[in-house]
Design a protein around this motif. Structure first.
Motif, PDB file in Angstrom:
ATOM      1  N   SER A  93      63.683  50.384-104.832  1.00 27.74           N
ATOM      2  CA  SER A  93      64.929  50.737-104.166  1.00 27.74           C
ATOM      3  C   SER A  93      64.631  50.908-102.679  1.00 27.74           C
ATOM      4  O   SER A  93      64.334  51.996-102.215  1.00 27.74           O
ATOM      5  N   ASN A  94      64.701  49.810-101.933  1.00 22.89           N
ATOM      6  CA  ASN A  94      64.403  49.810-100.499  1.00 22.89           C
ATOM      7  C   ASN A  94      65.712  49.792 -99.727  1.00 22.89           C
ATOM      8  O   ASN A  94      66.416  48.792 -99.728  1.00 22.89           O
ATOM      9  N   ILE A  95      66.046  50.910 -99.061  1.00 21.52           N
ATOM     10  CA  ILE A  95      67.329  50.982 -98.364  1.00 21.52           C
ATOM     11  C   ILE A  95      67.198  50.959 -96.844  1.00 21.52           C
ATOM     12  O   ILE A  95      68.185  51.019 -96.144  1.00 21.52           O
ATOM     13  N   ASP A  96      65.977  50.846 -96.315  1.00 19.10           N
ATOM     14  CA  ASP A  96      65.755  50.829 -94.871  1.00 19.10           C
ATOM     15  C   ASP A  96      65.496  49.392 -94.423  1.00 19.10           C
ATOM     16  O   ASP A  96      64.427  48.834 -94.673  1.00 19.10           O
ATOM     17  N   ALA A  97      66.457  48.809 -93.742  1.00 16.68           N
ATOM     18  CA  ALA A  97      66.343  47.412 -93.314  1.00 16.68           C
ATOM     19  C   ALA A  97      65.202  47.186 -92.325  1.00 16.68           C
ATOM     20  O   ALA A  97      64.722  46.077 -92.174  1.00 16.68           O
ATOM     21  N   LEU A  98      64.754  48.223 -91.645  1.00 15.25           N
ATOM     22  CA  LEU A  98      63.682  48.074 -90.657  1.00 15.25           C
ATOM     23  C   LEU A  98      62.287  48.147 -91.266  1.00 15.25           C
ATOM     24  O   LEU A  98      61.312  47.763 -90.624  1.00 15.25           O
ATOM     25  N   HIS A  99      62.175  48.679 -92.481  1.00 15.70           N
ATOM     26  CA  HIS A  99      60.869  48.866 -93.126  1.00 15.70           C
ATOM     27  C   HIS A  99      60.915  48.335 -94.562  1.00 15.70           C
ATOM     28  O   HIS A  99      61.302  49.065 -95.478  1.00 15.70           O
ATOM     29  N   PRO A 100      60.526  47.078 -94.757  1.00 16.49           N
ATOM     30  CA  PRO A 100      60.556  46.519 -96.114  1.00 16.49           C
ATOM     31  C   PRO A 100      59.545  47.198 -97.037  1.00 16.49           C
ATOM     32  O   PRO A 100      58.544  47.747 -96.581  1.00 16.49           O
ATOM     33  N   THR A 101      59.829  47.173 -98.318  1.00 17.52           N
ATOM     34  CA  THR A 101      58.863  47.599 -99.326  1.00 17.52           C
ATOM     35  C   THR A 101      57.848  46.475 -99.468  1.00 17.52           C
ATOM     36  O   THR A 101      58.224  45.310 -99.578  1.00 17.52           O
ATOM     37  N   ARG A 102      56.552  46.836 -99.477  1.00 15.96           N
ATOM     38  CA  ARG A 102      55.487  45.827 -99.563  1.00 15.96           C
ATOM     39  C   ARG A 102      54.560  46.141-100.732  1.00 15.96           C
ATOM     40  O   ARG A 102      54.092  47.270-100.874  1.00 15.96           O
ATOM     41  N   ILE A 103      54.298  45.117-101.529  1.00 14.56           N
ATOM     42  CA  ILE A 103      53.292  45.193-102.584  1.00 14.56           C
ATOM     43  C   ILE A 103      52.343  44.043-102.308  1.00 14.56           C
ATOM     44  O   ILE A 103      52.771  42.878-102.263  1.00 14.56           O
ATOM     45  N   ARG A 104      51.059  44.364-102.105  1.00 12.44           N
ATOM     46  CA  ARG A 104      50.147  43.297-101.695  1.00 12.44           C
ATOM     47  C   ARG A 104      48.749  43.479-102.259  1.00 12.44           C
ATOM     48  O   ARG A 104      48.353  44.587-102.625  1.00 12.44           O
ATOM     49  N   ASN A 105      48.041  42.352-102.309  1.00 12.27           N
ATOM     50  CA  ASN A 105      46.616  42.328-102.663  1.00 12.27           C
ATOM     51  C   ASN A 105      46.317  43.009-103.989  1.00 12.27           C
ATOM     52  O   ASN A 105      45.326  43.724-104.114  1.00 12.27           O
ATOM     53  N   LEU A 106      47.161  42.782-104.980  1.00 13.10           N
ATOM     54  CA  LEU A 106      47.032  43.458-106.265  1.00 13.10           C
ATOM     55  C   LEU A 106      46.891  42.440-107.388  1.00 13.10           C
ATOM     56  O   LEU A 106      47.610  41.445-107.426  1.00 13.10           O
ATOM     57  N   LYS A 107      45.972  42.722-108.309  1.00 10.56           N
ATOM     58  CA  LYS A 107      45.820  41.925-109.517  1.00 10.56           C
ATOM     59  C   LYS A 107      46.146  42.823-110.706  1.00 10.56           C
ATOM     60  O   LYS A 107      45.686  43.958-110.763  1.00 10.56           O
ATOM     61  N   ILE A 108      46.924  42.303-111.634  1.00  8.83           N
ATOM     62  CA  ILE A 108      47.213  43.010-112.881  1.00  8.83           C
ATOM     63  C   ILE A 108      46.873  42.056-114.013  1.00  8.83           C
ATOM     64  O   ILE A 108      47.390  40.935-114.075  1.00  8.83           O
ATOM     65  N   THR A 109      45.980  42.495-114.915  1.00  4.64           N
ATOM     66  CA  THR A 109      45.586  41.667-116.053  1.00  4.64           C
ATOM     67  C   THR A 109      45.717  42.471-117.342  1.00  4.64           C
ATOM     68  O   THR A 109      45.757  43.701-117.322  1.00  4.64           O
TER      69      THR A 109
END
Length: 177
Positions: A93-109
């Motif tokens: 739930s990202n409501i701030d247009a100036l600061h995106p939600t970021r998910i990075r460099n992640l592995k799920i196995t």
């Protein structure tokens, strides 16, 4: 503040802190410092059930580490309500247009999510009010199954995207059968 996560206990702790927040005015930041294994492949006893992170906004950086053995399964009972959204993150739930939600460099196995409404191994649902979500350098290998009682959307990275901008860069999802 950046939550450094290097163990199963710290991962559940981070999820608990985010899930306990009633109103996320300040985005959360989590960073993996080690690979984390919740359950062994094929484990049938003493299984740790994952409690998905809800209403996430902020940054989660896996730093190239792997989370393995995420598991969530509802009873095979048509009268049992389904989880509305399921994944490592139940919903974003990202409501701030100036600061995106970021998910990075992640592995799920070795993740298993069964019998749910909207399921994505990484994110179950991106809420309709979200402005921008960026997923980059993520690799997913998971089982999303049991369509007998499942309704809704399913995907390896994101189960359901309601609105806003979704940028997926150099990421992949591979089903495990």
């Amino acid at each position: 503040e950046i939550y450094q996560i290097g163990s199963v206990e710290e991962l559940y702790g981070f999820a608990g802190i985010v899930n306990a927040a009633m109103y996320n005015i300040t985005p959360f930041c989590g960073m993996l410092t080690a690979d984390i294994q919740l359950n062994e492949p094929g484990q049938t006893e003493n299984i740790l059930t994952w409690i998905p992170i809800k209403n996430f906004d902020g940054t989660f950086d896996g730093q190239g580490h792997t989370i393995s053995g995420l598991y969530r399964k509802k009873a095979r009972d048509k009268d049992t309500p389904l989880d509305p959204n399921l994944g490592f993150f139940a919903n974003i739930s990202n409501i701030d247009a100036l600061h995106p939600t970021r998910i990075r460099n992640l592995k799920i196995t070795d993740a298993t999510f069964m019998n749910v409404t909207n399921v994505g191994t990484l994110v179950g649902e991106i809420d309709s009010l979200s402005k921008e979500v960026i997923i980059e350098n993520c690799e997913i290998k998971s089982t999303l199954g049991d369509t007998a009682y499942s309704t809704g959307s399913r995907g390896g990275l994101v189960g359901l995207h309601h609105g806003g901008i979704l940028n997926i860069r150099t990421s992949s999802a591979e089903p495990v059968i």
